[in-house]
Design an enzyme around this catalytic site. Structure first.
Site, mmCIF file in Angstrom:
data_model
loop_
_atom_site.group_PDB
_atom_site.id
_atom_site.type_symbol
_atom_site.label_atom_id
_atom_site.label_comp_id
_atom_site.label_asym_id
_atom_site.label_seq_id
_atom_site.Cartn_x
_atom_site.Cartn_y
_atom_site.Cartn_z
ATOM 1 N N LYS A 51 -10.982 37.441 56.857
ATOM 2 C CA LYS A 51 -10.557 36.052 56.953
ATOM 3 C C LYS A 51 -11.026 35.392 58.250
ATOM 4 C CE LYS A 51 -6.842 36.329 53.655
ATOM 5 N NZ LYS A 51 -7.310 37.577 53.091
ATOM 6 N N GLU A 111 -2.197 32.443 62.644
ATOM 7 C CA GLU A 111 -2.561 31.025 62.603
ATOM 8 C C GLU A 111 -1.360 30.170 62.986
ATOM 9 O OE1 GLU A 111 -3.735 30.017 58.689
ATOM 10 O OE2 GLU A 111 -5.732 30.868 58.836
ATOM 11 N N HIS A 147 5.753 33.135 50.202
ATOM 12 C CA HIS A 147 4.305 32.907 50.200
ATOM 13 C C HIS A 147 3.641 33.433 48.930
ATOM 14 C CE1 HIS A 147 4.939 31.752 54.311
ATOM 15 N NE2 HIS A 147 5.455 32.931 54.569
ATOM 16 N N GLU A 207 -9.221 28.071 49.064
ATOM 17 C CA GLU A 207 -7.851 27.587 49.224
ATOM 18 C C GLU A 207 -7.744 26.693 50.451
ATOM 19 O OE1 GLU A 207 -4.815 30.486 48.838
ATOM 20 O OE2 GLU A 207 -5.702 31.415 47.068
ATOM 21 N N GLU A 258 -8.650 30.147 53.114
ATOM 22 C CA GLU A 258 -9.386 31.371 52.822
ATOM 23 C C GLU A 258 -10.131 31.197 51.514
ATOM 24 O OE1 GLU A 258 -6.516 34.472 52.368
ATOM 25 O OE2 GLU A 258 -5.531 33.539 50.653
ATOM 26 N N ASN A 311 -10.717 33.445 48.093
ATOM 27 C CA ASN A 311 -10.388 34.629 47.311
ATOM 28 C C ASN A 311 -11.584 34.949 46.429
ATOM 29 O OD1 ASN A 311 -7.647 35.347 48.066
ATOM 30 N ND2 ASN A 311 -7.066 33.379 47.192
ATOM 31 N N GLU A 319 -3.669 32.705 38.591
ATOM 32 C CA GLU A 319 -3.447 31.388 37.977
ATOM 33 C C GLU A 319 -4.714 30.776 37.390
ATOM 34 O OE1 GLU A 319 -3.862 30.927 42.475
ATOM 35 O OE2 GLU A 319 -2.873 32.295 41.063
ATOM 36 N N ARG A 329 5.209 32.216 36.331
ATOM 37 C CA ARG A 329 5.156 33.673 36.397
ATOM 38 C C ARG A 329 6.562 34.214 36.139
ATOM 39 N NH1 ARG A 329 1.239 35.210 41.526
ATOM 40 N NH2 ARG A 329 -0.197 33.445 41.345
ATOM 41 N N ARG A 367 54.510 39.222 20.519
ATOM 42 C CA ARG A 367 54.546 39.759 21.879
ATOM 43 C C ARG A 367 55.486 40.944 22.027
ATOM 44 N NH1 ARG A 367 56.338 40.551 26.791
ATOM 45 N NH2 ARG A 367 58.470 40.095 26.148
ATOM 46 N N ASP A 368 56.783 40.704 22.118
ATOM 47 C CA ASP A 368 57.701 41.770 22.503
ATOM 48 C C ASP A 368 57.771 42.879 21.466
ATOM 49 O OD1 ASP A 368 59.362 43.028 24.242
ATOM 50 O OD2 ASP A 368 61.153 41.860 23.772
ATOM 51 N N ALA A 369 57.574 42.532 20.194
ATOM 52 C CA ALA A 369 57.637 43.567 19.162
ATOM 53 C C ALA A 369 56.530 44.592 19.374
ATOM 54 C CB ALA A 369 57.534 42.930 17.780
ATOM 55 N N HIS A 370 55.297 44.115 19.575
ATOM 56 C CA HIS A 370 54.219 45.104 19.760
ATOM 57 C C HIS A 370 54.223 45.686 21.164
ATOM 58 C CE1 HIS A 370 51.161 42.707 22.009
ATOM 59 N NE2 HIS A 370 51.535 41.675 21.286
ATOM 60 N N GLN A 371 54.849 44.979 22.123
ATOM 61 C CA GLN A 371 55.021 45.591 23.436
ATOM 62 C C GLN A 371 55.942 46.797 23.322
ATOM 63 O OE1 GLN A 371 55.942 43.023 26.773
ATOM 64 N NE2 GLN A 371 57.156 44.619 27.761
ATOM 65 N N ARG A 379 58.808 35.720 34.919
ATOM 66 C CA ARG A 379 59.662 36.562 35.759
ATOM 67 C C ARG A 379 60.096 35.845 37.036
ATOM 68 N NH1 ARG A 379 55.360 41.241 34.733
ATOM 69 N NH2 ARG A 379 56.220 42.140 32.825
ATOM 70 N N ASP A 434 65.137 36.940 36.049
ATOM 71 C CA ASP A 434 64.857 37.794 37.206
ATOM 72 C C ASP A 434 65.433 39.163 36.900
ATOM 73 O OD1 ASP A 434 64.060 38.048 40.197
ATOM 74 O OD2 ASP A 434 66.106 38.875 40.092
ATOM 75 N N LYS A 452 69.503 37.805 27.769
ATOM 76 C CA LYS A 452 68.348 38.698 27.583
ATOM 77 C C LYS A 452 68.844 40.136 27.636
ATOM 78 C CE LYS A 452 63.851 39.713 29.741
ATOM 79 N NZ LYS A 452 63.082 39.781 28.497
ATOM 80 N N HIS A 482 68.552 37.339 22.934
ATOM 81 C CA HIS A 482 67.430 38.280 22.780
ATOM 82 C C HIS A 482 67.987 39.693 22.884
ATOM 83 C CE1 HIS A 482 63.439 40.114 23.366
ATOM 84 N NE2 HIS A 482 64.021 40.841 24.311
ATOM 85 N N HIS A 506 67.227 44.190 21.590
ATOM 86 C CA HIS A 506 66.375 45.239 21.023
ATOM 87 C C HIS A 506 67.232 46.092 20.098
ATOM 88 C CE1 HIS A 506 62.635 44.850 23.537
ATOM 89 N NE2 HIS A 506 63.479 44.066 24.209
ATOM 90 N N THR A 550 62.065 44.624 33.593
ATOM 91 C CA THR A 550 60.837 44.694 34.386
ATOM 92 C C THR A 550 60.884 43.646 35.503
ATOM 93 O OG1 THR A 550 59.656 45.286 32.369
ATOM 94 C CG2 THR A 550 58.319 44.670 34.263
#
Length: 1246
Positions: free
Chosen positions: A219, A303, A338, A378, A391, A393, A399, A444, A638-642, A711, A745, A808, A838, A840, A975
């Site tokens: 160069k 340069e 670059h 270039e 320079e 090339n 390109e 690219r 919720r609570d049933a399957h929990q 809660r 609570d 509860k 509520h 069980h 809980t």
């Protein structure tokens, strides 16, 4: 005579039958009059001027017939002007004779990747046989398959060095009768010694002569040539610098910024900008090292760095006759490190005079050195329009494609023909015939991650689908499904070229093409390129080399969804390693999917939610109280399957039955479907967003109120949160469709409850204050939690403004007689207040108790659909509906609909066999009146006891629970207080301790953390105070909290948390819901996000596929969203490979897909480099795959934040790994020359 050169004086040209358009000094075009009447092959003659003896570029050699000579002499006697002129004729004739046309029959490309394939294609079009060379690492690479022949080079050498090994390449060429070698770009393409080695071996080098390659490759010499040709240059050193001191001297003379450049190569390698003295040494070292690795020579020159220039390059072609043409310019200003990212031809808004200067200077410079074949000159163009030579090339550029598109010139064809000896004119390449047609843009596409500083990514391409269509060209080599991207070579994957009538049109085509790409398995820069193409500055065509640096919004990347491939990864993982979610018992899900009952068309009928929306919370509460008949709340969601299924029921199965519920159970008081344990379990074990569940169920059930469990001051968590977090949570929950907030609570600690009530009320929700029940108000011997206690607490809650009062009964302790007493007293004290109960059904007396409550004046009781009721769940819906039918408590629900509803859940429950409490617990048990274990916890403790091998000791666990409760002062057990008692009970069983022994040894034992924190006051203050002296013996000197635990916590900064989440998860769209999930469960949320990034939307899978994956040969469908359905077939499961992986094969939408899955069990027996743990601050991991080329610290060394630790090299680029923290190097896990994968542990810092 076979050829002739006509020599004339300019002054006598017109009288001698020669017409000139311009004087020769202006390099005009000369033609002989009368040629238009000659055959095409006899037109045009090389013309020499006596005052300017240069070949004029636009005229090829002429085969002159006798008639032509006669014509010339007849037209004015074109005399030969004496002996001196005859000698000129002889010299010119000899020059012409030296150029011999030699057709090329076999070409070898001394390169790899897409450029090798580009040359092979051109050769095939010209009927030329092709030869590839490849390294050991490229055995499976596409370029060797595209050639007619392929040969291994550089055996035993490192990957890059193999392609730099000149002796091997020359040996292959000679042994296989190669006529010519094409160097491509990079590697040896600009090495004069390689060009000379080809010539010495009798093999043509498709490029400039070795001497020109040497001059242009140096160069510094190229600068000198440019100066001598009158082409402006940037101030720089005259020769490569040999020391850091020379760089210091240059910077002292010209000032900063300066730029280091590799003297023997380009492409951004060895190029570093330095802006201060402090940066000089490090950048000099890195530039030298990069240049040495990429080009085999680390020489640099320096340069002055031009700020914010445009990078414009001119494509040139020269032949062996001294003719040179340009093919106009390309704008390569969009660069990163670059290296060019996007190239455009022609340069937008380039002044025509500047274009002329650039092209003229390029041609003049090429002629100055006798340039032949393809090359690029270039330039930098500053903001004032002044241009500087950079320079030359001396090779084909990456390109070159955009030039080909706008000029319709095949540059590789031209290169080969020129090497054969043809002139530009014979190729039809005259300057005046080369025209610009439209605009072309090249992007690219690389395997780099823009979000991580464009770090190279490696791995296997699992999916590749390209963008195509009119105006789109693709040049690639590794871009196909199954290709392995290695860290050894450049990260370029495919070049996408778009051609249109103008810049906006080409940009539009490019954007469309990039949007069509689907690349999975490796990261790419496509999202970044899309941002570039949509940028206004780019579309206006006003970019410079600082474009990327000055537009940080380009890095606001929108990641691809990649849902299908992620789901395949999940399915493959489950097929190889089993369920991801923990499985309590070994039971397979039912193979039968539940059948949804028929749902009528149209909107569902109105329900109580319509009342709420119309009249607000107070009007809603009044309507509930005035309602005739018993209202039911359904806990199935919720609570049933929990209680029965460990909270594992997925949104997928809830959504399927939701429309049926909306149409047939519109007179329900509410559906409990959110909050409590479902919130964290959804993320932790089901890998789905709890907020999304709420949103989707709300859309499907618009007419029935939703109820959640809050809660108090703990919101939906198990710890204390800043007050503003609780308020914000309620606000966002209400916005997402929640209606009723049941606030409780675990200790009935009033300050915590009041905060939750205020938050729910301020959000606009219905406040339902819930008193947690324990003991037995009908038993006069139970003196702590008496009827008076509950009435007084209810007084406080009503005074605080609750809309509904709830009891509860988490353990199902409320017997029928106690129900009459408690509900009767509450109804008498609060005649206008709706009362909700509520319970069980653990003891089996739940239905009787709820009927007693209804008779005593309760407005609402909780039930679960029959198939999900009983045992630790709620009482049976069908039983309550049947028992009240025809009475004043009639629920108004049709039994037939209950049966249909229950049938769905009976089948759905079979999908969750692995979580069903009946696997270990066959019935309820009245001993709950003794141990007072809440329903959901009873199930969990049963599972835990069996999983820990204590199944035969569950009776002891229950007895220990009673003793633990007494140790802690007889608590309300909900809980999280119930968990505290349970933790202490299991601690006692595991250590075989009695209550008396625990009390006696309290100051010596290491208690569970939950117990210690409770005694410190983190949960609140229990009714009656903490147990003494037990508390003091456990805590000793530990701090104690007085009053409400969350009152002293600072407010949470939601904006800062959102910012942190964006950074941590690299996502632009972090929703308010995400922020609150992270606020409630930071670690769980992070793990959930990481899971979804890897495995995608698993909520789309049916439950059996989610839990155990598909069987081989099974076909199924997955609906990603409305109108987008995947058709998948599981094909095969591969054997274990050396990396501990198995390849899993699928067919997706008719196309073969395969993924590699790590076999976790097998990997335990194999040794692998440790990975960095991201949550450990002092662990430093490899930011990208690569080789360790420098270690800058030693174990025990002190390091500062930002200090370089080591240097990695990948794809010929070097990356310095800096320390993110200050500390001491504890351990180094890597050695020099070690190859690392991304996130491999490098070192640890204390």
């Amino acid at each position: 005579i076979t050829s002739v050169c006509v020599i004339y004086d300019c002054d006598t040209a017109s009288s001698s039958g020669v017409r000139t358009s311009n004087h020769c000094s202006e390099r005009g075009t000369e033609t002989i009059q009368g040629q238009e009447n000659l055959p095409p092959g006899e037109r045009g003659v090389p013309v020499l001027c006596t005052c300017c003896p240069l070949h004029h570029s636009d005229l090829p050699p002429l085969r002159v017939s006798p008639q032509m000579l006669q014509l010339c002499f007849m037209r004015g006697g074109l005399g030969f002007l004496g002996a001196k002129r005859l000698s000129l004729i002889h010299a010119a004739f000899q020059s012409t004779q030296r150029v011999e046309y030699k057709p090329i029959k076999k070409v070898m490309v001394a390169n790899r990747g897409e450029i090798a394939i580009r040359v092979f294609r051109a050769c095939t079009e010209l009927g030329i046989r092709t030869v590839a060379v490849y390294s050991e690492q490229d055995t499976g690479h596409m370029h060797r398959q595209k050639a007619d022949e392929a040969y291994l080079i550089g055996k035993g050498l490192p990957p890059v060095q193999a392609y730099l090994h000149i002796p091997d390449i020359i040996k292959v060429a000679k042994e296989n009768e190669v006529d010519a070698v094409h160097p491509g770009y990079g590697f040896l393409s600009e090495r004069s010694d390689f060009a000379q080695a080809c010539c010495d071996a009798g093999v043509r080098f498709i490029g400039p002569s070795p001497e020109v390659v040497r001059k242009m490759g140096d160069k510094v010499e190229a600068r000198a040539i440019a100066i001598s040709a009158g082409v402006p240059v940037v101030p720089g050193t005259d020769s490569p610098i040999s020391s850091l001191n020379e760089a210091h001297e240059f910077s002292n003379k010209y000032g900063f910024p300066i730029i280091f450049k590799a003297a023997y190569g380009g492409g951004g390698r060895g190029m570093r900008v330095v802006r201060s003295y402090e940066e000089l040494e490090e950048n000099y070292t890195r530039a030298f090292s990069e240049a040495l690795a990429a080009f085999g020579n680390g020489a640099l020159f320096v340069e002055k760095f031009i700020e914010k220039p445009r990078h414009i390059e001119v494509q040139i072609l020269g032949d062996k006759y001294g003719n040179v043409v340009h093919l106009y310019e390309r704008d390569c200003s969009i660069q990163r490190r670059h290296q060019k990212v996007v190239e455009i031809a022609p340069a937008a808004h380039l002044d025509s005079q500047l274009r002329t200067k650039l092209t003229s200077d390029a041609v003049r410079l090429a002629k100055q050195v006798g340039y032949e074949n393809a090359g690029t000159v270039e330039f930098l163009v500053d903001k004032h329009g002044k241009h500087y030579f950079i320079e030359v090339n001396s090779r084909l550029q990456v390109e070159h494609t955009v030039t080909e598109e706008i000029t319709d010139v095949d540059l590789v064809h031209a290169q080969i023909h020129i090497a054969e000896g043809k002139s530009l004119a014979e190729l039809g390449l005259r300057q005046d015939s080369i025209r610009i047609n439209g605009c072309a843009i090249q992007c690219r596409v690389t395997t780099e991650d823009p979000s991580r500083g464009f770090q190279p990514d490696t791995g296997r391409i699992e999916v590749f689908r390209s963008g195509e269509g009119m105006g789109i060209r693709l040049d690639s080599a590794s871009a196909f499904q199954g290709a392995v991207i290695s860290p050894h070579y450049d990260s370029l994957l495919v070049k996408v070229i778009a051609h249109g009538k103008d810049h906006p049109t080409a940009a539009s085509k490019m954007s469309r093409a990039l949007a069509e790409f689907r690349i999975r398995g490796v990261k790419t820069n496509i999202p970044f390129l899309q941002n570039v193409l949509s940028n206004d500055q780019f579309l206006r065509g006003t970019v410079d080399t600082q474009f990327i640096d000055e537009n940080p919004e380009l890095f606001n990347l929108r990641p691809g969804q990649n849902r299908a491939q992620k789901l395949l990864h999940y399915l493959g993982h489950v097929m190889v390693n089993g369920p991801i979610t923990p499985i309590p018992v070994k039971a397979r899900p039912s193979p039968i999917d539940p059948v949804v009952p028929t749902v009528p068309l149209g909107d569902p009928p109105t329900g109580f939610r319509d009342v709420l929306l119309r009249e607000g919370p107070q009007g809603f509460a009044k309507a509930v109280r005035q309602h005739r008949g018993l209202l039911l709340m359904d806990t199935t969601f919720r609570d049933a399957h929990q209680s029965l299924l460990a909270t594992r029921v997925r949104t997928h199965d809830l959504k399927k039955i939701s429309p049926f519920v909306a149409h047939n159970f519109n007179n329900l008081f509410s559906i409990e479907n959110w909050g409590g344990a479902t919130f964290d379990v959804a993320m932790r074990f089901l890998y789905e967003c709890p907020w999304q569940r709420l949103q989707e169920l709300r859309e499907l059930i618009p007419n029935i109120p939703f109820q959640m469990l809050l809660r108090g001051a703990n919101a939906v968590g198990y710890t204390n949160y800043p007050d503003n977090s609780v308020f914000k949570f309620c606000e966002v929950a209400k916005e997402n469709g929640m209606d009723i907030f049941r606030v409780f609570d675990s200790l009935n600690y009033l300050p915590n409850m009041l905060l939750g009530m205020e938050a729910a009320g301020q959000a606009g929700g219905v406040v339902e204050a819930a008193i947690s029940y324990t003991g037995d108000v009908a038993d006069p011997t139970r003196t702590k939690y008496t009827l008076e206690y509950y009435i007084q607490l209810a007084e406080e809650l009503v005074k605080a403004g609750t809309h509904i009062l709830c009891i509860k009964d988490m353990a199902g302790l409320l017997k029928p007689r106690a129900s009459e007493l408690l509900v009767g007293a509450l109804r008498q004290r609060f005649p206008e207040m709706p009362i909700h109960i509520h319970t069980h059904d653990t003891s089996g007396a739940g239905v009787a108790s709820m009927l007693a409550c209804a008779a005593a004046g309760a407005d609402i009781v909780d039930v679960a659909v029959d198939a999900m009721s009983g045992m630790t769940s709620q009482p049976s819906m069908g039983a309550l509906v049947a028992c009240t039918r025809g009475t004043s408590q009639d629920t108004g629900i049709q039994m037939e609909k209950v049966f249909d509803y229950s049938e769905y859940w009976e089948m759905a429950r079979g999908l969750y066999a692995a979580f069903d409490c009946t696997a270990t617990m066959k019935s309820g048990n009245a001993d709950v009146y003794e141990n007072e274990i809440p329903g959901g916890q009873y199930t969990n403790l049963h599972f835990q006891a069996h999983s820990m091998g204590l199944g035969n000791k569950f009776k002891q666990v229950k007895k220990a629970y009673v003793e633990a409760n007494k140790l802690l002062g007889d608590l309300i057990k909900v809980t999280p207080s119930s968990k505290i008692v349970g933790d202490l009970a299991q601690f006692m069983v595991q250590n075989n301790l009695s209550r008396q022994e625990v009390e006696a040894m309290a100051d010596e034992l290491s208690f569970p953390l939950s117990v210690v924190e409770f005694l410190q006051g983190y949960t609140g203050i229990p009714y009656g105070g903490f147990p003494e002296p037990f508390r003091s013996k456990v805590l000793k000197d530990l701090p104690r909290i007085e009053g409400r635990p969350g009152a002293s916590l600072p407010a949470l900064d939601f904006q800062q948390l959102e910012k942190e989440l964006r950074t941590r998860h690299q996502e632009e769209e972090i929703t308010p819901e995400d922020v609150l999930s992270a606020a409630m469960y930071p670690k769980v949320f992070d793990e959930f996000k990481e899971f979804t990034v890897t495995f995608g939307p698993v909520e789309c899978l049916n439950t059996r596929l989610f839990l155990e994956g598909p069987k081989i040969a099974e076909e199924f469908e997955v609906e990603l969203e409305r109108g987008k359905t995947l058709h998948i077939k599981a094909l095969a499961l591969g054997d274990l490979n050396r990396a501990g992986q198995r390849e899993v094969f699928f067919e997706l939408n008719g196309q073969l897909r395969s993924i590699l899955v790590k076999d976790t069990q097998a990997m335990k027996e194999m040794h692998f480099h440790p990975k960095v743990l991201k949550d450990i601050k002092g662990q430093i991991g490899a930011p990208m795959p690569g080789k360790v080329i420098d270690i800058k610290v030693e174990e025990g060394a002190k390091v500062d934040k930002g200090q370089p630790l080591c240097v990695l090299s990948a794809m010929k680029m070097e990356t310095v790994v800096n320390s993110p923290v200050a500390g001491t190097v504890k351990k180094i896990y890597v050695k020099l020359d070690m190859n690392l994968e991304g996130d491999d542990l490098i070192l640890e810092i204390e």
